[in-house]
Design an enzyme around this catalytic site. Sequence first.
Site, PDB file in Angstrom:
ATOM      1  N   LYS A   1      41.702  47.147  38.741  1.00 24.87           N
ATOM      2  CA  LYS A   1      41.436  45.358  38.022  1.00 24.87           C
ATOM      3  C   LYS A   1      42.070  45.175  36.268  1.00 24.87           C
ATOM      4  CE  LYS A   1      38.347  42.271  35.656  1.00 24.87           C
ATOM      5  NZ  LYS A   1      38.620  41.193  36.564  1.00 24.87           N
TER       6      LYS A   1
ATOM      7  N   CYS B   1      45.791  34.729  32.819  1.00 26.94           N
ATOM      8  CA  CYS B   1      44.463  34.897  32.387  1.00 26.94           C
ATOM      9  C   CYS B   1      44.647  33.856  30.843  1.00 26.94           C
ATOM     10  CB  CYS B   1      43.582  35.988  32.156  1.00 26.94           C
ATOM     11  SG  CYS B   1      42.489  36.969  33.059  1.00 26.94           S
TER      12      CYS B   1
HETATM   13  C1  LIG Z   1      36.661  38.016  41.557  1.00 27.67           C
HETATM   14  C2  LIG Z   1      38.001  38.576  40.694  1.00 27.67           C
HETATM   15  C3  LIG Z   1      38.643  38.512  39.967  1.00 27.67           C
HETATM   16  C4  LIG Z   1      39.846  38.798  39.675  1.00 27.67           C
HETATM   17  N1  LIG Z   1      40.460  39.364  38.956  1.00 27.67           N
HETATM   18  C5  LIG Z   1      41.753  39.229  38.432  1.00 27.67           C
HETATM   19  C6  LIG Z   1      41.745  40.069  37.692  1.00 27.67           C
HETATM   20  O1  LIG Z   1      41.936  40.650  36.786  1.00 27.67           O
HETATM   21  N2  LIG Z   1      42.942  39.611  37.581  1.00 27.67           N
HETATM   22  C7  LIG Z   1      45.067  39.207  37.791  1.00 27.67           C
HETATM   23  O2  LIG Z   1      45.885  39.735  37.709  1.00 27.67           O
HETATM   24  N3  LIG Z   1      43.594  38.701  38.923  1.00 27.67           N
HETATM   25  C8  LIG Z   1      42.848  38.123  39.535  1.00 27.67           C
HETATM   26  N4  LIG Z   1      42.436  37.883  40.995  1.00 27.67           N
HETATM   27  C9  LIG Z   1      43.346  36.622  40.977  1.00 27.67           C
HETATM   28  C10 LIG Z   1      43.480  37.402  42.321  1.00 27.67           C
HETATM   29  O3  LIG Z   1      44.012  39.081  42.132  1.00 27.67           O
HETATM   30  C11 LIG Z   1      44.399  36.786  43.226  1.00 27.67           C
HETATM   31  O4  LIG Z   1      45.466  36.447  42.922  1.00 27.67           O
HETATM   32  C12 LIG Z   1      43.168  35.606  43.811  1.00 27.67           C
HETATM   33  O5  LIG Z   1      42.360  35.388  43.771  1.00 27.67           O
HETATM   34  C13 LIG Z   1      44.627  34.844  45.078  1.00 27.67           C
HETATM   35  O6  LIG Z   1      44.108  35.830  45.945  1.00 27.67           O
HETATM   36  P1  LIG Z   1      43.272  36.018  47.019  1.00 27.67           P
HETATM   37  O7  LIG Z   1      43.248  33.934  47.747  1.00 27.67           O
HETATM   38  O8  LIG Z   1      43.625  36.440  48.348  1.00 27.67           O
HETATM   39  O9  LIG Z   1      41.524  35.390  46.529  1.00 27.67           O
HETATM   40  C14 LIG Z   1      41.165  37.723  40.674  1.00 27.67           C
HETATM   41  C15 LIG Z   1      40.264  37.291  41.378  1.00 27.67           C
HETATM   42  C16 LIG Z   1      38.955  37.120  42.018  1.00 27.67           C
HETATM   43  C17 LIG Z   1      38.641  36.596  43.073  1.00 27.67           C
END
Ligand SMILES: Cc1cc2nc3c(=O)[nH]c(=O)nc-3n(C[C@H](O)[C@H](O)[C@H](O)COP(=O)(O)O)c2cc1C
Length: 315
Positions: free
Chosen positions: A47, A130
């Site tokens: 995370k 972020c």
């Molecule tokens: C619940 C949640 C928490 C996330 N927290 C982070 C994070 O802490 N740092 C980060 O770089 N991306 C974070 N993301 C983004 C994901 O790493 C990813 O880039 C994004 O969800 C797209 O991928 P997916 O379509 O497979 O979900 C988060 C996504 C979700 C759904």
Amino acid sequence: MENIDITTNINGIQLSSCIMNASGAICRTDIELSNLLNSSSGAIVTKSCTKHPRKGNSYPRYFEWNIGSINSMGLPNYGIDFYLDFLERKKITKPVLISIAGRSIDEISFIIQKSNFCSKISALEINLSCPNLIENKNQGIVGYDFCVVSHFLEKIFRFHEKPIGLKLPPYFRDIHIENMSLILNKFPISFITCINSIPNGIFIDVNKESTVIRPNKGFGGIGGSIIKPFALANVFKFYSFLRKEISIIGCGGIQSGKDMFEYILCGASAVQIGTQLIKEGISVFDRLNQEFSSLLRKKKYSSIDDFKGKLQNIL
Ligand SMILES: Cc1cc2nc3c(=O)[nH]c(=O)nc-3n(C[C@H](O)[C@H](O)[C@H](O)COP(=O)(O)O)c2cc1C
């Protein structure tokens, strides 16, 4: 039967499989990280962590539906010391990427310097996507402020020791990807990961006539299969503009071995799974490893280098 090689190399970091979790997807607590270590993923990503622990935003802060997810988590994490301590205690059997976020360049620099002392970290993935974390003039996503990114990279590459990768927000115009690539090409960056969630979406519960998440008036980052076409386009464009030494990790909407194949065809060296990992749990890695290997076998490819970056334009 011919052996299918789904190993990969991210700028010198060797992975036994090209699949890993995306930062934020069940990788925050001791148990979650231990499960990832024991899974069939090729690497683990933590995370995004900050200097001090953060509780994050109020609940409900995550919601998923058939083709997508929305979140406004507010970066809940236990702080860098927790993640360094976890790694010191554990037997590490695969590459570990520490994801880093911070409110200021100083905070991120502090975390990078601390991480330099931990031999169990393979690379740092700095989260430039972020909202409201780095104090840039727009008070928005730092990856959208090219001057701040440039200044930031100049500063951190003065003292880095570990390989550094950047987690980027989605871009929607060629010129933005081209300009960002011009900046990134000047620095010894190991990899980029694209894309983070697409910012500022909203999902509505028609029965309640309300948003489905509470923070930020219901606005949040969108993930899941709905974002895959945008993520693929970012990977393909960056692949054409970046120095070939910079690896690309593709992320966004991956649900199947076929999705993985598409990312590698666009130039990715590895992929990350976010929403689908949250939906399906840790066994997603076994399924994806199998689906991806079978697809390669069917197509008579023996490794990802046979088709990486070779997307054709229809004639
Ligand atoms: C619940 C949640 C928490 C996330 N927290 C982070 C994070 O802490 N740092 C980060 O770089 N991306 C974070 N993301 C983004 C994901 O790493 C990813 O880039 C994004 O969800 C797209 O991928 P997916 O379509 O497979 O979900 C988060 C996504 C979700 C759904």
